[in-house]
Design a protein around this motif. Structure first.
Motif, PDB file in Angstrom:
ATOM      1  N   ALA A  73     -10.998 -28.088 -30.073  1.00 50.64           N
ATOM      2  CA  ALA A  73     -11.797 -28.222 -28.632  1.00 50.64           C
ATOM      3  C   ALA A  73     -10.773 -28.084 -28.305  1.00 50.64           C
ATOM      4  N   ALA A  74      -9.599 -28.407 -28.059  1.00 56.15           N
ATOM      5  CA  ALA A  74      -8.377 -29.436 -27.924  1.00 56.15           C
ATOM      6  C   ALA A  74      -8.021 -28.000 -27.201  1.00 56.15           C
ATOM      7  N   ASN A  75      -7.612 -27.345 -28.009  1.00 52.83           N
ATOM      8  CA  ASN A  75      -6.607 -25.531 -28.103  1.00 52.83           C
ATOM      9  C   ASN A  75      -7.755 -24.982 -27.582  1.00 52.83           C
ATOM     10  N   SER A  76      -8.534 -24.860 -27.407  1.00 57.10           N
ATOM     11  CA  SER A  76      -9.484 -23.886 -27.159  1.00 57.10           C
ATOM     12  C   SER A  76      -9.990 -23.602 -25.494  1.00 57.10           C
ATOM     13  N   LEU A  77      -9.982 -25.011 -25.253  1.00 58.40           N
ATOM     14  CA  LEU A  77      -9.999 -25.523 -23.810  1.00 58.40           C
ATOM     15  C   LEU A  77      -9.154 -25.369 -22.795  1.00 58.40           C
ATOM     16  N   ALA A  78      -8.059 -26.333 -23.963  1.00 55.83           N
ATOM     17  CA  ALA A  78      -7.010 -26.180 -23.101  1.00 55.83           C
ATOM     18  C   ALA A  78      -6.507 -24.512 -23.059  1.00 55.83           C
ATOM     19  N   LEU A  79      -5.884 -23.587 -23.708  1.00 56.87           N
ATOM     20  CA  LEU A  79      -6.009 -22.202 -23.450  1.00 56.87           C
ATOM     21  C   LEU A  79      -6.906 -22.053 -22.483  1.00 56.87           C
ATOM     22  N   ALA A  80      -8.249 -22.325 -22.362  1.00 61.31           N
ATOM     23  CA  ALA A  80      -9.198 -21.574 -21.685  1.00 61.31           C
ATOM     24  C   ALA A  80      -8.570 -21.642 -20.182  1.00 61.31           C
ATOM     25  N   SER A  81      -7.855 -23.270 -19.821  1.00 65.92           N
ATOM     26  CA  SER A  81      -7.888 -23.238 -18.491  1.00 65.92           C
ATOM     27  C   SER A  81      -6.258 -22.099 -18.435  1.00 65.92           C
ATOM     28  N   LEU A  82      -5.941 -22.190 -18.733  1.00 63.07           N
ATOM     29  CA  LEU A  82      -4.424 -21.378 -18.425  1.00 63.07           C
ATOM     30  C   LEU A  82      -4.612 -19.657 -18.067  1.00 63.07           C
ATOM     31  N   CYS A  83      -5.756 -19.277 -18.290  1.00 61.03           N
ATOM     32  CA  CYS A  83      -5.960 -18.218 -18.555  1.00 61.03           C
ATOM     33  C   CYS A  83      -7.119 -17.331 -17.908  1.00 61.03           C
ATOM     34  N   GLN A  84      -7.417 -16.083 -17.847  1.00 61.59           N
ATOM     35  CA  GLN A  84      -8.298 -15.402 -17.041  1.00 61.59           C
ATOM     36  C   GLN A  84      -8.750 -14.430 -18.497  1.00 61.59           C
ATOM     37  N   SER A  85      -9.831 -14.148 -18.920  1.00 63.26           N
ATOM     38  CA  SER A  85     -10.604 -13.588 -19.383  1.00 63.26           C
ATOM     39  C   SER A  85      -9.772 -12.081 -20.079  1.00 63.26           C
ATOM     40  N   TYR A  86      -8.701 -12.206 -18.546  1.00 59.57           N
ATOM     41  CA  TYR A  86      -8.705 -10.322 -19.556  1.00 59.57           C
ATOM     42  C   TYR A  86      -6.649 -10.916 -19.205  1.00 59.57           C
ATOM     43  N   HIS A  87      -6.838 -11.554 -19.340  1.00 57.73           N
ATOM     44  CA  HIS A  87      -5.049 -12.503 -20.496  1.00 57.73           C
ATOM     45  C   HIS A  87      -5.371 -12.094 -21.097  1.00 57.73           C
ATOM     46  N   SER A  88      -3.813 -12.061 -22.425  1.00 57.28           N
ATOM     47  CA  SER A  88      -3.344 -12.198 -23.669  1.00 57.28           C
ATOM     48  C   SER A  88      -2.685 -13.762 -23.751  1.00 57.28           C
ATOM     49  N   ILE A  89      -2.493 -14.344 -25.096  1.00 55.11           N
ATOM     50  CA  ILE A  89      -2.268 -15.143 -25.558  1.00 55.11           C
ATOM     51  C   ILE A  89      -1.011 -15.119 -26.527  1.00 55.11           C
ATOM     52  N   VAL A  90      -0.149 -14.938 -26.572  1.00 50.94           N
ATOM     53  CA  VAL A  90       0.837 -14.582 -27.672  1.00 50.94           C
ATOM     54  C   VAL A  90       1.392 -16.263 -28.269  1.00 50.94           C
ATOM     55  N   CYS A  91       1.152 -15.483 -29.836  1.00 51.15           N
ATOM     56  CA  CYS A  91       1.241 -17.000 -30.284  1.00 51.15           C
ATOM     57  C   CYS A  91       1.999 -16.164 -31.756  1.00 51.15           C
ATOM     58  N   HIS A  92       2.218 -17.095 -32.819  1.00 50.13           N
ATOM     59  CA  HIS A  92       2.775 -16.761 -34.045  1.00 50.13           C
ATOM     60  C   HIS A  92       1.616 -16.283 -34.925  1.00 50.13           C
ATOM     61  N   GLU A  93       1.574 -15.059 -36.053  1.00 54.01           N
ATOM     62  CA  GLU A  93       0.077 -14.727 -36.488  1.00 54.01           C
ATOM     63  C   GLU A  93       0.105 -15.676 -37.761  1.00 54.01           C
ATOM     64  N   THR A  94       0.485 -16.425 -38.373  1.00 54.15           N
ATOM     65  CA  THR A  94      -0.311 -17.655 -38.921  1.00 54.15           C
ATOM     66  C   THR A  94      -0.999 -19.423 -38.209  1.00 54.15           C
ATOM     67  N   SER A  95      -0.946 -18.592 -36.713  1.00 50.86           N
ATOM     68  CA  SER A  95      -1.001 -20.027 -36.188  1.00 50.86           C
ATOM     69  C   SER A  95      -2.664 -20.820 -36.028  1.00 50.86           C
ATOM     70  N   HIS A  96      -3.316 -21.669 -36.275  1.00 49.38           N
ATOM     71  CA  HIS A  96      -4.393 -22.196 -35.997  1.00 49.38           C
ATOM     72  C   HIS A  96      -5.261 -21.519 -34.956  1.00 49.38           C
ATOM     73  N   ILE A  97      -4.683 -21.394 -34.148  1.00 45.85           N
ATOM     74  CA  ILE A  97      -5.757 -20.884 -33.252  1.00 45.85           C
ATOM     75  C   ILE A  97      -6.655 -19.570 -33.531  1.00 45.85           C
ATOM     76  N   GLU A  98      -5.379 -19.003 -34.330  1.00 46.54           N
ATOM     77  CA  GLU A  98      -5.992 -17.700 -34.842  1.00 46.54           C
ATOM     78  C   GLU A  98      -6.404 -17.181 -36.538  1.00 46.54           C
ATOM     79  N   THR A  99      -6.321 -18.460 -36.669  1.00 45.75           N
ATOM     80  CA  THR A  99      -6.489 -17.929 -38.491  1.00 45.75           C
ATOM     81  C   THR A  99      -7.444 -19.620 -38.612  1.00 45.75           C
ATOM     82  N   ASP A 100      -7.563 -20.289 -37.911  1.00 45.40           N
ATOM     83  CA  ASP A 100      -8.931 -21.506 -38.266  1.00 45.40           C
ATOM     84  C   ASP A 100      -9.292 -21.894 -37.446  1.00 45.40           C
TER      85      ASP A 100
END
Ligand SMILES: *Cc1c(COP(=O)(O)O)cnc(C)c1O
Length: 353
Positions: A73-100
């Motif tokens: 919740a912390a990650n996804s809500l924080a990220l949602a407040s940093l970007c619009q739906s047409y934006h993108s988030i750059v992160c490492h391929e093993t990052s928790h937000i991507e894989t878990d």
């Protein structure tokens, strides 16, 4: 009634995750203290106020602080407040937000795309970040808006102060906001031994998800907005996502217990020290190799399947699905030297050494 006492004891048989551990005394006592009387609900209480003030002191800045139940919740809500739906988030391929996180970042941001970059030892490669951001500037590409890093990383490694400053500089140059997944931020601070501000807002971090659970609390993460403008209406976002605790004081009070007593640092250092000891025990066994530099409270090891099976048969818990494979052994505030000794004994026996 379920008789939990009839279950085999688990405490001495796990290196699976730091969230297998119970609640540390300082967090539990703080919850008990908050339980002595009535208090206003939804965060309008003295415990929440005090915890927020302590976190502002901790980071030596006037940040906005919110408490949510867990890291996803912390990650996804924080990220949602940093970007619009047409934006993108750059992160490492093993990052928790991507894989878990089961697509939670995309879900709560209404479809913001995650763009993956590689990098050694679980850390983003800055050239790859730059390439990913700059390779397209047309309207058909999801506009990169956020750079998300994890400290300590999913592979148990650490971004140094210099690396963080370089990340901050690059993000600034590329007009990216910086999100830090700090589910093990305490372990990072214990290892780096620098003031918290140096590796967060002074290095360009806009929002930090500061983990309490893996540090020893029952549950709860603090979402820290160093860039206060980005926190606008975050309270509504939390409420809509089911993350506004009505008895907020029980999410907030453990932070008081941990920060005022210094337990956060003692336990994080202890977990890191345990991982160091565990690493040395693993290295003593022929046929076992350590995968990444062990810098936090995790050790990743490669070992033959018969050793893995032998350990499992003796009741040891550990994960083999994190990151790029290998067995992950994670230490916590509750790990004891006796746990490590018992593990090392079994390890030598199953390895036949
Ligand atoms: C544990 C963890 C989280 C939080 O996970 P939850 O289960 O949602 O609390 C976030 N990021 C990383 C890197 C983690 O290891």
């Amino acid at each position: 009634m379920i008789d939990v006492t009839s279950q085999p004891p688990m405490h001495h048989y796990q290196f699976a995750s730091d969230n297998y551990a119970g609640i540390c005394p300082e967090a539990l006592e703080a919850m008990a203290a908050a339980n002595r009387d009535y208090a206003c609900s939804y965060g309008d209480d003295p415990w929440t106020e005090r915890a927020c003030a302590l976190l502002r002191d901790f980071f030596e800045t006037d940040c906005e602080v919110f408490f949510v139940f867990n890291g996803t919740a912390a990650n996804s809500l924080a990220l949602a407040s940093l970007c619009q739906s047409y934006h993108s988030i750059v992160c490492h391929e093993t990052s928790h937000i991507e894989t878990d996180e089961c697509g939670a970042a995309e879900f709560f941001s209404n479809g913001t795309k995650i763009l993956l970059v590689p990098g050694e030892n679980g850390k983003i490669d800055l050239d790859a970040v730059q390439h990913t951001v700059e390779r397209r500037s047309d309207i058909h590409y999801p506009k990169p808006k956020v750079l998300s890093i994890t400290q300590t990383t999913e592979l148990g490694t650490l971004y140094s102060l210099d690396e963080l400053q370089a990340i901050g500089d690059l993000a600034k140059r590329l007009s990216l906001r910086v999100h830090m997944d700090g589910s093990r931020f305490a372990n990072a601070l214990a290892a780096l031994q620098v003031p918290p501000k140096e590796v967060t807002w002074k290095a360009g971090v806009d929002v930090l998800c500061f983990g309490g659970t893996k540090n020893g609390m029952a549950m709860g993460e603090a979402v820290i907005f160093f860039n206060r403008q980005l926190a606008s209406e975050f309270d509504y976002r939390c409420k809509q996502a089911g993350q506004l605790a009505s008895k907020m004081r029980f999410l907030a009070a453990p932070w008081i217990g941990m920060l005022e007593s210094g337990a956060w640092l003692r336990y994080a250092s202890h977990a890191n020290d345990c991982a160091r000891l565990l690493e040395s025990r693993l290295r003593e066994v022929p046929g076992i190799s350590i995968r990444f530099p062990r810098q936090g409270n995790a050790v990743f090891a490669d070992m033959p399947p018969q050793i893995l099976d032998g350990l499992r048969n003796r009741g040891w818990h550990f994960y083999t699905f994190i990151g790029a494979g290998g067995a992950r052994f994670m230490c916590s505030w509750a790990t004891t030297e006796a746990d490590i000794d018992a593990f090392a004994r079994d390890l030598r026996e199953v390895a036949g050494t």
